[in-house]
Design a protein around this motif. Structure first.
Motif, PDB file in Angstrom:
ATOM      1  N   VAL A 175      -1.437   7.516   4.665  1.00 25.73           N
ATOM      2  CA  VAL A 175      -2.349   6.896   3.506  1.00 25.73           C
ATOM      3  C   VAL A 175      -1.050   5.301   2.649  1.00 25.73           C
ATOM      4  O   VAL A 175      -0.184   5.381   3.324  1.00 25.73           O
ATOM      5  CB  VAL A 175      -1.976   7.553   2.778  1.00 25.73           C
ATOM      6  N   SER A 176      -2.029   4.203   3.268  1.00 23.69           N
ATOM      7  CA  SER A 176      -1.465   3.513   3.525  1.00 23.69           C
ATOM      8  C   SER A 176      -1.787   1.593   1.578  1.00 23.69           C
ATOM      9  O   SER A 176      -2.991   3.064   0.715  1.00 23.69           O
ATOM     10  CB  SER A 176      -1.721   1.799   4.384  1.00 23.69           C
ATOM     11  N   TYR A 177      -1.004   1.433   0.738  1.00 22.85           N
ATOM     12  CA  TYR A 177      -1.653   1.384  -0.092  1.00 22.85           C
ATOM     13  C   TYR A 177      -2.845   0.042  -0.070  1.00 22.85           C
ATOM     14  O   TYR A 177      -3.282   0.473  -1.321  1.00 22.85           O
ATOM     15  CB  TYR A 177      -0.071   0.144  -0.883  1.00 22.85           C
ATOM     16  N   GLU A 178      -3.229  -0.089   1.250  1.00 20.68           N
ATOM     17  CA  GLU A 178      -5.039  -0.322   1.374  1.00 20.68           C
ATOM     18  C   GLU A 178      -5.452   0.505   1.314  1.00 20.68           C
ATOM     19  O   GLU A 178      -6.864  -0.358   1.046  1.00 20.68           O
ATOM     20  CB  GLU A 178      -4.507  -1.251   2.748  1.00 20.68           C
ATOM     21  N   ASP A 179      -5.309   1.139   1.513  1.00 20.89           N
ATOM     22  CA  ASP A 179      -6.507   2.343   1.786  1.00 20.89           C
ATOM     23  C   ASP A 179      -6.838   2.962  -0.159  1.00 20.89           C
ATOM     24  O   ASP A 179      -7.789   3.051  -0.442  1.00 20.89           O
ATOM     25  CB  ASP A 179      -5.785   3.666   2.145  1.00 20.89           C
ATOM     26  N   PHE A 180      -6.569   2.490  -1.008  1.00 21.71           N
ATOM     27  CA  PHE A 180      -6.460   2.446  -2.310  1.00 21.71           C
ATOM     28  C   PHE A 180      -7.692   1.126  -2.329  1.00 21.71           C
ATOM     29  O   PHE A 180      -6.840   0.094  -2.643  1.00 21.71           O
ATOM     30  CB  PHE A 180      -5.415   2.152  -3.381  1.00 21.71           C
ATOM     31  N   PRO A 181      -8.014   1.375  -3.576  1.00 15.71           N
ATOM     32  CA  PRO A 181      -9.491   0.321  -3.688  1.00 15.71           C
ATOM     33  C   PRO A 181      -8.753  -0.965  -4.901  1.00 15.71           C
ATOM     34  O   PRO A 181      -7.591  -0.353  -4.920  1.00 15.71           O
ATOM     35  CB  PRO A 181     -10.344   1.058  -4.456  1.00 15.71           C
ATOM     36  N   LEU A 182      -9.069  -1.999  -4.836  1.00 12.20           N
ATOM     37  CA  LEU A 182      -8.623  -3.433  -5.657  1.00 12.20           C
ATOM     38  C   LEU A 182      -8.815  -2.610  -6.768  1.00 12.20           C
ATOM     39  O   LEU A 182      -7.253  -3.198  -7.913  1.00 12.20           O
ATOM     40  CB  LEU A 182      -8.937  -4.449  -5.614  1.00 12.20           C
ATOM     41  N   LEU A 183      -9.510  -2.019  -7.203  1.00 10.14           N
ATOM     42  CA  LEU A 183      -9.360  -1.785  -9.160  1.00 10.14           C
ATOM     43  C   LEU A 183      -8.607  -0.715  -9.505  1.00 10.14           C
ATOM     44  O   LEU A 183      -7.765  -0.650 -10.266  1.00 10.14           O
ATOM     45  CB  LEU A 183     -10.749  -0.870  -9.269  1.00 10.14           C
TER      46      LEU A 183
END
Length: 258
Positions: A70-78
């Motif tokens: 799980v990367s930080y990029e997997d979290f939606p921008l919102l």
């Protein structure tokens, strides 16, 4: 992969695992971060400053691994913006340590957590973002393997944690000890211990919820064949069976009883 914040949740049935004497396995484990950026794998980032931040946070190793996680990029921008505005900045302003962004994680698959946010600017001895922010409070735990032996073939058994807590989880049976991510033949007792209170432990079998425990020490017998998974949440407070402020704490890779 979906993410959401659970402000509260209702559970109509809470199970209480009866305390039972259980042996404790003797093993050398490892707490580690994955894919943290330094000058060795990115344009910026000081390895010495990373080592110092890891020591302060009690993380034993930083590993660069090509594995699923799980990367930080997997979290939606919102979600990232909401965390920054409503969690990180307010608590930082009053000198309180914010919860980790990965406490907002909510997905069916239990994967290791990455700390792969790059440093985008450096000036003299200052980095933006800092390694303290990049590492957060998260870590990965592989209970039965020393740091020197962790590789892409066994890292899938690591337990991702969104907070600095002590956790042990294993099954013991007549044939020995088994850890999350392993298979055993026959029945055994699943023992889970955590060094924090106000936790909810959700035990599922073949993706169907079996039981919910409002306690930090679980000792349950696994008899039937199947794949047993666990998710662990923290909460702020409860009223009856309503739990408010649920946040992800950990998940355990499947234990398969054959």
């Amino acid at each position: 992969m979906t993410y959401h914040i659970l402000p509260f949740s209702f559970f109509t049935h809470i199970d209480y695992s009866v305390p039972h004497p259980s042996p404790i396995p003797v093993s050398k484990g490892c707490t580690f971060a994955i894919n943290v950026k330094t000058v060795f794998n990115a344009p910026l980032g000081n390895p010495k400053k990373l080592a110092q931040a890891m020591k302060e946070k009690g993380i034993e190793a930083s590993l660069d691994l090509k594995t699923k996680g799980v990367s930080y990029e997997d979290f939606p921008l919102l979600v990232r913006l909401s965390y920054l505005v409503f969690e990180f900045l307010p608590k930082s302003l009053v000198l309180k340590e914010p919860a980790d962004m990965y406490s907002l994680y909510s997905a069916d698959e239990c994967l290791p957590f990455f700390s792969d946010m790059p440093i985008i600017a450096s000036f003299m001895s200052y980095d933006f973002p800092s390694y303290s922010f990049i590492l957060g409070r998260r870590r990965n735990l592989l209970q039965d393997t020393p740091c020197s032996d962790i590789n892409p073939l066994n890292v899938y058994r690591a337990v991702p944690l969104s907070d600095k807590v002590k956790l042990s989880a294993y099954v013991y049976s007549e044939s020995g000890y088994f850890f999350p991510g392993e298979r055993l033949k026959g029945s055994g007792r699943y023992v889970i211990r955590m060094s924090t209170d106000r936790v909810l432990v959700l035990l599922s079998k073949n993706k169907s919820l079996m039981a919910v425990y409002d306690q930090n020490h679980i000792n349950e017998r696994l008899v039937e064949k199947g794949s047993y998974t666990v998710k662990i949440y923290t909460y702020k407070f409860k009223i009856g069976t309503a739990y408010f402020g649920l946040r992800f704490l950990a998940c355990l890779p499947p234990v398969v009883v054959e």
